[in-house]
Scaffold this motif. Structure first.
Motif, PDB file in Angstrom:
ATOM      1  N   THR A 118      42.054  44.824  28.848  1.00  0.00           N
ATOM      2  CA  THR A 118      41.419  43.535  29.137  1.00  0.00           C
ATOM      3  C   THR A 118      42.313  42.614  29.969  1.00  0.00           C
ATOM      4  O   THR A 118      43.501  42.452  29.686  1.00  0.00           O
ATOM      5  N   LEU A 119      41.693  41.968  30.986  1.00  0.00           N
ATOM      6  CA  LEU A 119      42.383  41.003  31.840  1.00  0.00           C
ATOM      7  C   LEU A 119      41.792  39.618  31.649  1.00  0.00           C
ATOM      8  O   LEU A 119      40.607  39.455  31.342  1.00  0.00           O
ATOM      9  N   GLN A 120      42.627  38.609  31.872  1.00  0.00           N
ATOM     10  CA  GLN A 120      42.188  37.216  31.914  1.00  0.00           C
ATOM     11  C   GLN A 120      42.395  36.687  33.327  1.00  0.00           C
ATOM     12  O   GLN A 120      43.472  36.840  33.895  1.00  0.00           O
ATOM     13  N   LEU A 121      41.357  36.078  33.891  1.00  0.00           N
ATOM     14  CA  LEU A 121      41.434  35.501  35.234  1.00  0.00           C
ATOM     15  C   LEU A 121      41.148  34.010  35.130  1.00  0.00           C
ATOM     16  O   LEU A 121      40.040  33.607  34.769  1.00  0.00           O
ATOM     17  N   SER A 122      42.143  33.180  35.415  1.00  0.00           N
ATOM     18  CA  SER A 122      41.985  31.734  35.314  1.00  0.00           C
ATOM     19  C   SER A 122      41.629  31.132  36.674  1.00  0.00           C
ATOM     20  O   SER A 122      41.861  31.741  37.723  1.00  0.00           O
ATOM     21  N   ASN A 123      41.046  29.911  36.641  1.00  0.00           N
ATOM     22  CA  ASN A 123      40.680  29.188  37.849  1.00  0.00           C
ATOM     23  C   ASN A 123      39.857  30.061  38.800  1.00  0.00           C
ATOM     24  O   ASN A 123      40.178  30.226  39.985  1.00  0.00           O
ATOM     25  N   VAL A 124      38.781  30.606  38.290  1.00  0.00           N
ATOM     26  CA  VAL A 124      37.952  31.538  39.056  1.00  0.00           C
ATOM     27  C   VAL A 124      37.310  30.823  40.242  1.00  0.00           C
ATOM     28  O   VAL A 124      36.781  29.713  40.114  1.00  0.00           O
ATOM     29  N   ALA A 125      37.372  31.477  41.405  1.00  0.00           N
ATOM     30  CA  ALA A 125      36.804  30.920  42.638  1.00  0.00           C
ATOM     31  C   ALA A 125      35.714  31.844  43.175  1.00  0.00           C
ATOM     32  O   ALA A 125      35.589  32.998  42.749  1.00  0.00           O
ATOM     33  N   LEU A 126      34.933  31.325  44.116  1.00  0.00           N
ATOM     34  CA  LEU A 126      33.857  32.136  44.698  1.00  0.00           C
ATOM     35  C   LEU A 126      34.381  33.416  45.323  1.00  0.00           C
ATOM     36  O   LEU A 126      33.706  34.445  45.321  1.00  0.00           O
TER      37      LEU A 126
END
Length: 286
Positions: A118-126
């Motif tokens: 599992t990964l966490q991706l912060s501040n997701v952008a288009l």
């Protein structure tokens, strides 16, 4: 299936007649058990939908297998990177390592020993929207993978613009209500209440390359003095909004003074009276 799975599939269904021998019967039983283990193995993922600027959890893990895990690989195909791109590998000792440049927004929050990638991706952008592939390298089963679609919601920027209509006898544009840069597209409508028979609306949308849409709804009618000051509402709804947004708007019909009267208040005071929108400025002279 990859690796052992492919082998099992072909061997288990294409055993020659010499399988009657005791040795091959033992081999057949062994491979049948291996086939059953591969068929039970599952890579669990799932689609993820988040709002722009928030944090996405790309969940990916393996269940129902005792195979040895040697490596986890993450690939992506996004708006920014339209070609399938290996961007992260996870090894038992070295941990998570970026392949083509670091991106500190990604954080490995799984557990290698538990076969969890599992990964966490912060501040997701288009630019991050797309399909992510989680690949587990297992022995003896080989590579097992699943795809995780990442979808973004972008709330619109909203406003109403007054067109400053003046008194007249022909239809004019009163105002425009805009829901800009929304994903998915927003619905924009007017609530005009008692004025509904005196108004009409038009709605147009423009879609952009980044996947967002701007929707504009225009309010038209005859600029009559009797509708001046009436309130209407622009209602904006979208899956990217937690609830409908309502923008109130007071219809203003602009007109200059058409009649001016001077009233006597007392023997030494007078009042100048007229009607205008906006309010008139008065200058006295004698």
């Amino acid at each position: 299936m990859d690796g052992a799975a492919s082998f099992c599939g072909s061997f288990c269904h294409n055993i020659p007649s010499i399988c009657d021998s005791a040795l091959l019967r033992v081999l057949l039983v062994t491979l049948s058990l291996l086939c059953a283990d591969v068929e039970a193995l599952q890579v669990i993922g799932g689609s993820v939908t988040v709002e722009q600027g928030s944090t996405a959890i790309l969940s990916c893990y393996v269940i129902d297998t005792n195979d040895d895990l040697t490596q986890i690989t993450w690939q992506r195909k996004t708006r920014e990177k339209p070609h399938n791109d290996n961007f992260l590998t996870i090894l038992p000792r070295e941990g998570a390592q970026f392949v083509n440049g670091d991106d500190d927004r990604f954080k490995y929050i799984g557990n290698f020993n538990n076969k969890n990638g599992t990964l966490q991706l912060s501040n997701v952008a288009l630019k991050d929207e797309g399909r992510y592939t989680c690949i587990f390298t297992l022995f003896p089963s080989g590579n097992q993978k699943t795809e995780i679609p990442l979808n973004l919601l972008v709330p619109p920027f909203t406003n109403i613009k007054d067109n400053l209509p003046t008194l007249g006898t022909e239809e004019v544009l009163f105002a425009t209500c805009t829901a800009a840069g929304s994903k998915p597209p927003a619905e924009v409508r007017w609530l005009t209440g008692a004025l509904r028979d005196k108004m009409r609306t038009t709605t147009n949308s423009t879609q952009y390359d980044n996947g967002t849409t701007t929707t504009v709804s225009s309010l038209f009618g005859l600029p009559m003095r009797e509708i001046n000051g009436h309130q209407v509402q622009c209602v904006i709804s979208s899956d990217s909004l937690t609830k409908e947004e309502t923008l109130p708007f007071n219809i203003q019909i602009y007109f200059s003074p058409t009649e001016v009267n001077i009233r006597v208040i007392t023997e030494d005071s007078f009042e100048c009276v007229t009607e205008a929108n906006p309010n008139a400025n008065f200058t006295w002279s004698r």
